[in-house]
Design a protein around this motif. Structure first.
Motif, PDB file in Angstrom:
ATOM      1  N   ARG A   4       0.820  -1.212   0.000  1.00  0.00           N
ATOM      2  CA  ARG A   4       0.000   0.000   0.000  1.00  0.00           C
ATOM      3  C   ARG A   4       0.857   1.267   0.000  1.00  0.00           C
ATOM      4  N   GLY A   5       0.562   2.138  -0.978  1.00  0.00           N
ATOM      5  CA  GLY A   5       1.161   3.472  -0.997  1.00  0.00           C
ATOM      6  C   GLY A   5       0.149   4.425  -0.391  1.00  0.00           C
ATOM      7  N   GLY A   6      -0.711   5.009  -1.247  1.00  0.00           N
ATOM      8  CA  GLY A   6      -1.743   5.925  -0.754  1.00  0.00           C
ATOM      9  C   GLY A   6      -3.096   5.261  -0.525  1.00  0.00           C
ATOM     10  N   SER A  40      -6.145   2.538  -4.757  1.00  0.00           N
ATOM     11  CA  SER A  40      -6.465   1.572  -5.815  1.00  0.00           C
ATOM     12  C   SER A  40      -7.976   1.413  -5.926  1.00  0.00           C
ATOM     13  N   LEU A  41      -8.527   1.573  -7.112  1.00  0.00           N
ATOM     14  CA  LEU A  41      -9.989   1.534  -7.253  1.00  0.00           C
ATOM     15  C   LEU A  41     -10.566   0.156  -6.913  1.00  0.00           C
ATOM     16  N   PRO A  42      -9.927  -0.953  -7.370  1.00  0.00           N
ATOM     17  CA  PRO A  42     -10.465  -2.261  -6.968  1.00  0.00           C
ATOM     18  C   PRO A  42      -9.934  -2.718  -5.608  1.00  0.00           C
ATOM     19  N   ASP A  90       2.210  -1.533   4.421  1.00  0.00           N
ATOM     20  CA  ASP A  90       1.664  -0.175   4.262  1.00  0.00           C
ATOM     21  C   ASP A  90       2.812   0.822   4.446  1.00  0.00           C
ATOM     22  N   LEU A  91       3.099   1.596   3.404  1.00  0.00           N
ATOM     23  CA  LEU A  91       4.276   2.478   3.441  1.00  0.00           C
ATOM     24  C   LEU A  91       3.968   3.871   4.009  1.00  0.00           C
ATOM     25  N   SER A  92       2.847   3.983   4.726  1.00  0.00           N
ATOM     26  CA  SER A  92       2.465   5.329   5.182  1.00  0.00           C
ATOM     27  C   SER A  92       3.391   5.908   6.253  1.00  0.00           C
ATOM     28  N   HIS A  94       9.710   9.424  -1.096  1.00  0.00           N
ATOM     29  CA  HIS A  94       9.745   8.131  -0.404  1.00  0.00           C
ATOM     30  C   HIS A  94       8.520   7.297  -0.794  1.00  0.00           C
ATOM     31  N   GLY A  95       8.620   5.994  -0.600  1.00  0.00           N
ATOM     32  CA  GLY A  95       7.634   5.053  -1.141  1.00  0.00           C
ATOM     33  C   GLY A  95       6.189   5.293  -0.735  1.00  0.00           C
ATOM     34  N   GLY A  96       5.969   5.930   0.434  1.00  0.00           N
ATOM     35  CA  GLY A  96       4.590   6.127   0.891  1.00  0.00           C
ATOM     36  C   GLY A  96       4.098   7.562   0.749  1.00  0.00           C
ATOM     37  N   HIS A 110      -4.451  13.681  -2.007  1.00  0.00           N
ATOM     38  CA  HIS A 110      -4.245  12.567  -1.077  1.00  0.00           C
ATOM     39  C   HIS A 110      -4.002  11.224  -1.773  1.00  0.00           C
ATOM     40  N   THR A 111      -3.834  11.230  -3.090  1.00  0.00           N
ATOM     41  CA  THR A 111      -3.478  10.006  -3.837  1.00  0.00           C
ATOM     42  C   THR A 111      -1.996   9.687  -3.591  1.00  0.00           C
ATOM     43  N   GLY A 112      -1.638   8.403  -3.614  1.00  0.00           N
ATOM     44  CA  GLY A 112      -0.248   8.010  -3.407  1.00  0.00           C
ATOM     45  C   GLY A 112       0.612   8.259  -4.638  1.00  0.00           C
ATOM     46  N   VAL A 113       1.828   8.770  -4.397  1.00  0.00           N
ATOM     47  CA  VAL A 113       2.793   8.936  -5.500  1.00  0.00           C
ATOM     48  C   VAL A 113       3.109   7.560  -6.094  1.00  0.00           C
ATOM     49  N   ALA A 114       3.230   6.549  -5.232  1.00  0.00           N
ATOM     50  CA  ALA A 114       3.689   5.234  -5.712  1.00  0.00           C
ATOM     51  C   ALA A 114       2.724   4.620  -6.726  1.00  0.00           C
ATOM     52  N   GLY A 115       1.484   4.401  -6.312  1.00  0.00           N
ATOM     53  CA  GLY A 115       0.544   3.737  -7.221  1.00  0.00           C
ATOM     54  C   GLY A 115       0.302   4.554  -8.476  1.00  0.00           C
ATOM     55  N   ILE A 171       8.639  -3.765  -4.359  1.00  0.00           N
ATOM     56  CA  ILE A 171       8.080  -2.702  -3.517  1.00  0.00           C
ATOM     57  C   ILE A 171       8.956  -1.471  -3.691  1.00  0.00           C
ATOM     58  N   ALA A 172       8.392  -0.446  -4.287  1.00  0.00           N
ATOM     59  CA  ALA A 172       9.177   0.774  -4.551  1.00  0.00           C
ATOM     60  C   ALA A 172       9.325   1.540  -3.239  1.00  0.00           C
ATOM     61  N   THR A 173      10.574   1.782  -2.851  1.00  0.00           N
ATOM     62  CA  THR A 173      10.820   2.501  -1.593  1.00  0.00           C
ATOM     63  C   THR A 173      11.170   3.960  -1.842  1.00  0.00           C
ATOM     64  N   ARG A 225       1.136 -10.087  -6.646  1.00  0.00           N
ATOM     65  CA  ARG A 225       0.030 -10.398  -7.565  1.00  0.00           C
ATOM     66  C   ARG A 225      -1.221  -9.585  -7.268  1.00  0.00           C
ATOM     67  N   LEU A 226      -1.185  -8.771  -6.203  1.00  0.00           N
ATOM     68  CA  LEU A 226      -2.327  -7.879  -5.964  1.00  0.00           C
ATOM     69  C   LEU A 226      -2.068  -6.579  -6.718  1.00  0.00           C
ATOM     70  N   ASN A 227      -2.348  -6.661  -7.987  1.00  0.00           N
ATOM     71  CA  ASN A 227      -2.144  -5.566  -8.944  1.00  0.00           C
ATOM     72  C   ASN A 227      -2.895  -6.018 -10.193  1.00  0.00           C
ATOM     73  N   GLN A 228      -2.857  -5.252 -11.253  1.00  0.00           N
ATOM     74  CA  GLN A 228      -3.384  -5.792 -12.518  1.00  0.00           C
ATOM     75  C   GLN A 228      -2.283  -6.713 -12.998  1.00  0.00           C
TER      76      GLN A 228
HETATM   77  C1  LIG Z   1      -9.552  10.094  -5.551  1.00  0.00           C
HETATM   78  C2  LIG Z   1      -8.696   9.563  -6.673  1.00  0.00           C
HETATM   79  C3  LIG Z   1      -8.153  10.451  -7.580  1.00  0.00           C
HETATM   80  C4  LIG Z   1      -7.336   9.979  -8.600  1.00  0.00           C
HETATM   81  N1  LIG Z   1      -6.796  10.873  -9.483  1.00  0.00           N
HETATM   82  C5  LIG Z   1      -5.941  10.448 -10.415  1.00  0.00           C
HETATM   83  C6  LIG Z   1      -5.302  11.364 -11.296  1.00  0.00           C
HETATM   84  O1  LIG Z   1      -5.539  12.560 -11.253  1.00  0.00           O
HETATM   85  N2  LIG Z   1      -4.424  10.872 -12.198  1.00  0.00           N
HETATM   86  C7  LIG Z   1      -4.139   9.551 -12.285  1.00  0.00           C
HETATM   87  O2  LIG Z   1      -3.323   9.183 -13.120  1.00  0.00           O
HETATM   88  N3  LIG Z   1      -4.736   8.648 -11.479  1.00  0.00           N
HETATM   89  C8  LIG Z   1      -5.622   9.073 -10.550  1.00  0.00           C
HETATM   90  N4  LIG Z   1      -6.225   8.160  -9.732  1.00  0.00           N
HETATM   91  C9  LIG Z   1      -5.925   6.734  -9.892  1.00  0.00           C
HETATM   92  C10 LIG Z   1      -4.670   6.420  -9.083  1.00  0.00           C
HETATM   93  O3  LIG Z   1      -3.541   6.734  -9.870  1.00  0.00           O
HETATM   94  C11 LIG Z   1      -4.610   4.942  -8.698  1.00  0.00           C
HETATM   95  O4  LIG Z   1      -5.712   4.629  -7.897  1.00  0.00           O
HETATM   96  C12 LIG Z   1      -3.302   4.603  -7.982  1.00  0.00           C
HETATM   97  O5  LIG Z   1      -3.116   3.231  -8.014  1.00  0.00           O
HETATM   98  C13 LIG Z   1      -3.310   5.105  -6.565  1.00  0.00           C
HETATM   99  O6  LIG Z   1      -2.068   4.952  -5.975  1.00  0.00           O
HETATM  100  P1  LIG Z   1      -1.981   4.714  -4.395  1.00  0.00           P
HETATM  101  O7  LIG Z   1      -0.549   4.583  -4.033  1.00  0.00           O
HETATM  102  O8  LIG Z   1      -2.795   5.747  -3.694  1.00  0.00           O
HETATM  103  O9  LIG Z   1      -2.772   3.355  -4.292  1.00  0.00           O
HETATM  104  P2  LIG Z   1      -2.569   1.970  -3.539  1.00  0.00           P
HETATM  105  O10 LIG Z   1      -3.956   1.444  -3.378  1.00  0.00           O
HETATM  106  O11 LIG Z   1      -1.745   2.101  -2.328  1.00  0.00           O
HETATM  107  O12 LIG Z   1      -1.787   1.117  -4.604  1.00  0.00           O
HETATM  108  C14 LIG Z   1      -2.222   0.914  -5.931  1.00  0.00           C
HETATM  109  C15 LIG Z   1      -1.446  -0.243  -6.563  1.00  0.00           C
HETATM  110  O13 LIG Z   1      -0.062   0.063  -6.551  1.00  0.00           O
HETATM  111  C16 LIG Z   1       0.647  -0.858  -5.731  1.00  0.00           C
HETATM  112  N5  LIG Z   1       1.605  -0.094  -4.928  1.00  0.00           N
HETATM  113  C17 LIG Z   1       1.325   0.941  -4.101  1.00  0.00           C
HETATM  114  N6  LIG Z   1       2.451   1.401  -3.560  1.00  0.00           N
HETATM  115  C18 LIG Z   1       3.459   0.659  -4.058  1.00  0.00           C
HETATM  116  C19 LIG Z   1       4.858   0.666  -3.883  1.00  0.00           C
HETATM  117  N7  LIG Z   1       5.453   1.553  -3.080  1.00  0.00           N
HETATM  118  N8  LIG Z   1       5.597  -0.240  -4.560  1.00  0.00           N
HETATM  119  C20 LIG Z   1       5.007  -1.132  -5.370  1.00  0.00           C
HETATM  120  N9  LIG Z   1       3.679  -1.190  -5.580  1.00  0.00           N
HETATM  121  C21 LIG Z   1       2.919  -0.302  -4.925  1.00  0.00           C
HETATM  122  C22 LIG Z   1      -0.392  -1.538  -4.896  1.00  0.00           C
HETATM  123  O14 LIG Z   1      -0.017  -2.815  -4.502  1.00  0.00           O
HETATM  124  C23 LIG Z   1      -1.606  -1.547  -5.813  1.00  0.00           C
HETATM  125  O15 LIG Z   1      -1.524  -2.625  -6.716  1.00  0.00           O
HETATM  126  C24 LIG Z   1      -7.061   8.594  -8.709  1.00  0.00           C
HETATM  127  C25 LIG Z   1      -7.643   7.706  -7.814  1.00  0.00           C
HETATM  128  C26 LIG Z   1      -8.456   8.180  -6.811  1.00  0.00           C
HETATM  129  C27 LIG Z   1      -9.086   7.205  -5.870  1.00  0.00           C
END
Ligand SMILES: Cc1cc2nc3c(=O)[nH]c(=O)nc-3n(C[C@H](O)[C@H](O)[C@H](O)COP(=O)(O)OP(=O)(O)OC[C@H]3O[C@@H](n4cnc5c(N)ncnc54)[C@H](O)[C@@H]3O)c2cc1C
Length: 445
Positions: A70-72, A75-77, A89-91, A108-110, A134-139, A196-198, A438-441
């Motif tokens: 988990r980054g931010g 993830s929609l699914p 969870d990298l928070s 940093h990864g989270g 509040h979206t994660g940089v990583a995902g 896992i991207a750090t 494997r919890l990814n596409q």
């Molecule tokens: C409110 C909202 C707004 C959005 N806006 C945009 C937008 O403007 N532009 C856009 O392109 N997309 C947008 N998205 C889609 C977003 O890019 C994806 O949902 C993305 O996967 C979120 O990243 P996360 O780190 O928050 O998610 P997470 O749920 O933490 O992770 C998503 C996926 O990445 C993997 N992952 C997370 N962190 C790491 C890591 N450090 N190393 C390896 N794998 C990791 C997880 O295992 C999972 O498979 C938005 C989504 C939401 C819910």
């Protein structure tokens, strides 16, 4: 499967925090952004550094626990959580350091997007990222990264210089154009599959932080003309102009962010603002950082969400009109919208096979989105999204944006196309042959 005793012993020595079922905070720790996802992991671990990531991964593998990273958490699914496995969870690994002289950010990864925006702007610089802070940089980055500056500076991955990651066998690896270049290719679009991207290193652009931003809104009966106006803005506007079309139940708006000078923006937006006249015009000069937070509340944690998107080369008025009729018909209590983003510009200047990301040759990205709170509406709203998307799917190009794929277990080959998919399978076999991640596409090794 790890016994309670093994998990408690692990928690006692882990460099970071471990939250187990029954602990205070477990119900908060297991939550992800999309309320439709409700899972109960065996442990949520929050390492404070890369050592902790290595230790957690080793424990999970030794005890055959499924790993969710988990980054931010956006993830929609809900791919960043799981039942009975370990959420890494990298928070606790947040923060962004900027080297202003070299114009490089190390995230940093989270870290969350807002941190990268703030740190870069404090040095008069910017990296293009997404539209909700509040979206994660990583995902976001590992999938591509669309946003308000994409036509000017490209996708987030187009500004990525290096990724540090912990691989499935616990090694620390760096990927860039010079080190593990094939892995670096795959990380830019299919990145959740390989480790896992750090940390991430981004190249930054000088950016004074003043933008012209807002929307013109019209009644829905002007839809055809507004669609034509939007097409014109996309086709003839400069790369500093990022227009977005939003079709709601009773109105249609064109939202813009212009990152050129206020004078240039005024000239470039004059025709768009004069048309109608609009029933509302909120376009004004403001700090970029203000614009970057405006959607935060509307897209806050805790709602139910589903979407379906496509890349298209044309935007036929008829198809938009049919979608608009469906938007108006969505179930009560649902925020339903058709959203169309301008594509092209700097995105198209990177060759289609330059990164794993697919869809650079599009002119528009189009998406049907629903957000709601009542779980009784889950079925109807999923169906609404699918039906609405059917109206634009006949125009869809090959390739999909992986971060928009809102269901787990989707046809991942269709996200990347055959040639890229085969290249990604070879990478997966090299870096994660046991499919630990494997919890990814998922690219199946
Ligand atoms: C409110 C909202 C707004 C959005 N806006 C945009 C937008 O403007 N532009 C856009 O392109 N997309 C947008 N998205 C889609 C977003 O890019 C994806 O949902 C993305 O996967 C979120 O990243 P996360 O780190 O928050 O998610 P997470 O749920 O933490 O992770 C998503 C996926 O990445 C993997 N992952 C997370 N962190 C790491 C890591 N450090 N190393 C390896 N794998 C990791 C997880 O295992 C999972 O498979 C938005 C989504 C939401 C819910």
């Amino acid at each position: 499967m790890a016994s309670d005793q093994a998990l408690r012993a692990f928690a006692g020595t882990f460099p970071g925090e471990v939250v187990l079922p029954g602990d205070d905070g477990y119900d908060t720790a297991r939550v992800v952004w999309n309320r439709m996802v409700d899972r109960r992991p065996a442990a949520v671990v929050r390492p404070t550094g890369t050592d902790g990531v290595v230790v957690a991964l080793r424990f999970a593998r030794e005890h055959e626990l499924q790993v969710a990273v988990r980054g931010g958490g956006h993830s929609l699914p809900g791919l960043s959580t799981c039942d009975d496995g370990m959420v890494i969870d990298l928070s606790r690994m947040r923060g962004v350091d900027v080297d202003a002289e070299r114009r490089i950010a190390r995230s940093h990864g989270g870290a969350l997007l807002g941190e990268l925006d703030d740190a870069a702007q404090a040095a008069g610089l910017v990296c293009p990222v997404g539209v909700v802070s509040h979206t994660g940089v990583a995902g976001l980055t590992l999938g591509g990264g669309m946003g308000r500056l994409q036509r000017r500076y490209g996708l987030t991955i187009d500004n990525l210089r290096a990724v540090e990651l912990v691989t499935a066998d616990g090694r620390r690896v760096r990927a860039s154009e010079d080190e593990n270049p094939e892995l670096f290719w795959g990380l830019r679009g299919a990145g959740a599959n390989f480790g896992i991207a750090t940390a991430f290193e981004f190249a930054l652009h000088p950016f004074d932080g003043t933008v012209t931003h807002g929307a013109v809104t019209h009644p829905i009966d002007r839809l055809d003309d507004v669609v034509a106006l939007f097409r014109e803005a996309v086709e003839s506007g400069p790369d500093q102009l990022m227009p977005t079309l939003l079709v709601g139940r009773t109105d249609v708006s064109i939202s813009v962010l212009h990152s050129g000078s206020p004078e240039q923006a005024e000239r470039d937006l004059a025709e768009l603002r004069a048309f109608g006249p609009p029933i509302a015009d909120t376009i004004e000069v403001k700090p970029y950082l203000v614009a970057q937070h405006l959607a935060d509340e509307e897209m806050e944690w805790g709602h139910r969400f589903y979407m379906k998107s496509a890349f298209v080369r044309e935007l036929p008025t008829d198809a938009v009109r049919r979608c608009a009729e469906l938007v108006a018909d969505a179930s009560a209590g649902t925020e339903s919208v058709l959203s169309v983003w301008a594509w092209g510009g700097a995105i198209a200047s990177v060759p289609e096979d330059g990164t794993a990301f697919s869809g650079r040759e599009a002119s528009y990205w189009i998406s049907a989105e629903a957000q709601w709170d009542d779980l009784q509406l889950d079925g109807a709203n999923r169906e609404w999204v699918r039906n609405t998307a059917e109206e634009f799917m006949p125009y869809a190009l090959d390739g999909r944006y992986v971060n928009d794929v809102a269901e787990a277990g989707a046809d991942v080959r269709s996200v990347y196309g055959d040639a890229k998919y085969e290249r990604l399978v070879a990478l997966k076999r090299a870096w994660d042959p046991d499919n630990v991640f494997r919890l990814n596409q998922n690219i199946q090794p």
